[in-house]
Scaffold this active site. Structure first.
Site, mmCIF file in Angstrom:
data_model
loop_
_atom_site.group_PDB
_atom_site.id
_atom_site.type_symbol
_atom_site.label_atom_id
_atom_site.label_comp_id
_atom_site.label_asym_id
_atom_site.label_seq_id
_atom_site.Cartn_x
_atom_site.Cartn_y
_atom_site.Cartn_z
ATOM 1 C CB SER A 63 -8.461 1.281 -2.577
ATOM 2 O OG SER A 63 -7.423 0.744 -3.389
ATOM 3 C CE1 TYR A 69 5.776 7.803 -10.177
ATOM 4 C CE2 TYR A 69 6.022 7.768 -12.557
ATOM 5 C CZ TYR A 69 5.436 7.278 -11.405
ATOM 6 O OH TYR A 69 4.506 6.268 -11.486
ATOM 7 C CB VAL A 105 6.083 5.588 -3.624
ATOM 8 C CG1 VAL A 105 5.625 4.285 -4.266
ATOM 9 C CG2 VAL A 105 5.298 6.771 -4.193
ATOM 10 C CG ASP A 106 4.300 8.857 1.605
ATOM 11 O OD1 ASP A 106 4.798 8.537 2.695
ATOM 12 O OD2 ASP A 106 3.097 8.662 1.331
ATOM 13 N N GLY A 153 -6.342 3.017 5.222
ATOM 14 C CA GLY A 153 -6.297 3.772 3.978
ATOM 15 C C GLY A 153 -6.049 2.947 2.745
ATOM 16 C CG HIS A 165 3.079 -0.774 -4.782
ATOM 17 N ND1 HIS A 165 1.761 -0.472 -4.516
ATOM 18 C CD2 HIS A 165 3.104 -2.085 -5.153
ATOM 19 C CE1 HIS A 165 1.020 -1.545 -4.724
ATOM 20 N NE2 HIS A 165 1.813 -2.529 -5.097
#
Length: 253
Positions: free
Chosen positions: A178, A54, A91-92, A176, A109
């Site tokens: 899935s 991370y 998470v960005d 985007g 998340h």
């Protein structure tokens, strides 16, 4: 009051240079084991490996920029103040850097620039450290503020509350995603039956559908329900004239 709800996954940030976790030639899990670096049950065992992973992700995040899709979302957020809602599994911080306030984004998340550590009183403290590495030796216990497999995701309650509130005055863009960890179709199809407008943005390789985030089953279900799909990357879709007009015409009626 009409609302625009944007639910985004890894495909939104892929064109900014952030590897997706599950699909494509740069898929992150091709090179790392989920069980080693994203599982709460193995966190103690792999404590330093997790932080190495991370730390690298956090430093790399500081070297990329929001793409046109992030900027378009931020433009709409500013134009229709209070009526544009962002739910993201990412998470960005690229939506934030594009201009969306952090408190107005539901990061279900977690959030990579933050860490959670235990203070002297044994309480958990959340701290934003930006794009820097964390020295795990300086803490009694510290963890990236990211939801690991096996952990409770506290923001899911807020997310499901919002999704169950959808009406014919709402438009949802699913971009985007899935549908692997969270199958948004299960929540959104009932809303569509109540009149919610749904747009899908999900790039795929027609020769390898299952590997790139959208299944044939999903496509058939979208077709059966008359749900428009843009089989493009997020940048292409969010610069597409028809796509933009579809959203803006709905919001400005």
């Amino acid at each position: 009051m009409r609302r625009l709800i944007i639910i985004s996954g890894a495909g939104l940030s892929a064109e900014s240079g952030i590897p997706t976790f599950r699909s494509g030639s740069t898929a992150m899990w091709e090179n790392f084991s989920i069980d080693e670096v994203c599982n709460i049950h193995t966190f103690a065992k792999n404590y330093y490996k997790v932080h190495d992973f991370y730390n690298a992700r956090r430093v790399a995040l500081g070297s990329v920029e929001p793409n046109l899709a992030h900027l378009r979302i931020a433009e709409w957020y500013s134009r229709w103040s209070g009526r544009v809602i962002n739910i993201t599994t990412n998470v960005d911080d690229l939506l934030e850097r594009a201009g969306v306030k952090h408190e107005d984004i539901l990061h279900v998340h977690g959030y990579l620039p933050e860490i959670v550590y235990e203070d002297d009183e044994g309480s958990n403290v959340i701290k934003d450290i930006g794009y820097s590495e964390v020295d795990a030796e300086k803490y009694t216990w510290v963890k990236p503020n990211v939801v690991f497999f096996g952990e409770v995701a506290p923001k899911y309650t807020d997310m499901y509350d919002l999704l169950t509130s959808l009406t014919s005055n709402d438009m949802v863009i699913l971009v985007g995603c899935s549908n692997t960890v969270i199958n948004f179709n299960w929540e959104l199809f009932p809303a569509c039956n109540k009149g919610t407008k749904l747009l899908i943005v999900n790039k795929y390789d027609s020769q390898h559908l299952e590997e790139n985030g959208i299944s044939r089953s999903d496509i058939y279900q979208y077709e059966d329900r008359g749900i428009p799909v843009w089989f493009n990357g997020a940048v292409d879709a969010f610069s597409d004239k028809t796509f933009i007009e579809t959203v803006e015409n709905f919001m400005e009626l």
